[in-house]
Design a protein around this motif. Structure first.
Motif, PDB file in Angstrom:
ATOM      1  N   ARG A 246       0.869  -1.177   0.000  1.00  0.00           N
ATOM      2  CA  ARG A 246       0.000   0.000   0.000  1.00  0.00           C
ATOM      3  C   ARG A 246       0.908   1.229   0.000  1.00  0.00           C
ATOM      4  O   ARG A 246       2.080   1.149   0.355  1.00  0.00           O
ATOM      5  CB  ARG A 246      -0.900  -0.035   1.228  1.00  0.00           C
ATOM      6  N   SER A 247       0.391   2.373  -0.374  1.00  0.00           N
ATOM      7  CA  SER A 247       1.237   3.563  -0.513  1.00  0.00           C
ATOM      8  C   SER A 247       1.672   4.095   0.848  1.00  0.00           C
ATOM      9  O   SER A 247       0.961   3.966   1.846  1.00  0.00           O
ATOM     10  CB  SER A 247       0.497   4.660  -1.282  1.00  0.00           C
ATOM     11  N   HIS A 248       2.863   4.691   0.859  1.00  0.00           N
ATOM     12  CA  HIS A 248       3.330   5.279   2.114  1.00  0.00           C
ATOM     13  C   HIS A 248       2.500   6.511   2.481  1.00  0.00           C
ATOM     14  O   HIS A 248       2.381   6.860   3.649  1.00  0.00           O
ATOM     15  CB  HIS A 248       4.834   5.583   2.080  1.00  0.00           C
ATOM     16  N   GLU A 249       1.859   7.137   1.500  1.00  0.00           N
ATOM     17  CA  GLU A 249       0.953   8.248   1.796  1.00  0.00           C
ATOM     18  C   GLU A 249      -0.244   7.766   2.616  1.00  0.00           C
ATOM     19  O   GLU A 249      -0.700   8.440   3.531  1.00  0.00           O
ATOM     20  CB  GLU A 249       0.449   8.924   0.505  1.00  0.00           C
ATOM     21  N   GLU A 250      -0.722   6.570   2.286  1.00  0.00           N
ATOM     22  CA  GLU A 250      -1.839   5.977   3.028  1.00  0.00           C
ATOM     23  C   GLU A 250      -1.422   5.681   4.476  1.00  0.00           C
ATOM     24  O   GLU A 250      -2.182   5.924   5.420  1.00  0.00           O
ATOM     25  CB  GLU A 250      -2.296   4.705   2.318  1.00  0.00           C
TER      26      GLU A 250
ATOM     27  N   LYS B  38      11.573   3.826   2.626  1.00  0.00           N
ATOM     28  CA  LYS B  38      11.288   2.440   2.265  1.00  0.00           C
ATOM     29  C   LYS B  38      12.572   1.648   2.472  1.00  0.00           C
ATOM     30  O   LYS B  38      13.630   2.042   2.021  1.00  0.00           O
ATOM     31  CB  LYS B  38      10.884   2.326   0.804  1.00  0.00           C
TER      32      LYS B  38
ATOM     33  N   TYR C 101       8.276  -0.200   5.676  1.00  0.00           N
ATOM     34  CA  TYR C 101       8.260   1.255   5.713  1.00  0.00           C
ATOM     35  C   TYR C 101       8.880   1.655   7.048  1.00  0.00           C
ATOM     36  O   TYR C 101       8.508   1.126   8.103  1.00  0.00           O
ATOM     37  CB  TYR C 101       6.843   1.824   5.636  1.00  0.00           C
TER      38      TYR C 101
END
Length: 90
Positions: A38-42, A59, A64
């Motif tokens: 999943r995105s690190h923004e999420e 990353k 993360y």
């Protein structure tokens, strides 16, 4: 004598740098294919909603890595599974 002092200083700096590298070697996130991450923004949104103050995110090959203040205000370096966002302990 001056040469010895410089060499000892260089050795001490290398030992400190290696110590940081070893610290990360203890963290093991489950291996997931990159397309399942999943995105690190999420993750940042999730942690911010929980009261974390994110300073920096990176990353690693399997995790993360988050540098932040936790909801209690403690500065922390934490690792999260990139698929489930579960915190991974050393």
């Amino acid at each position: 004598m001056k040469q010895y002092i410089i060499s000892a200083s260089a050795a001490a700096l290398l030992a400190l740098a290696a110590g940081g590298t070893w610290a990360h070697g203890e963290v093991k996130c489950p291996a997931h294919p990159k397309e399942e991450w999943r995105s690190h923004e999420e993750l940042a949104k999730k942690l911010t909603a929980e009261g974390w103050v994110i300073r920096r995110m990176e990353k690693t090959p399997t995790c993360y890595e988050v540098y932040a203040k936790d909801p209690k205000g403690k500065r922390i370096e934490a690792f999260f599974d990139p698929k489930t966002f579960e915190r991974v302990e050393e």
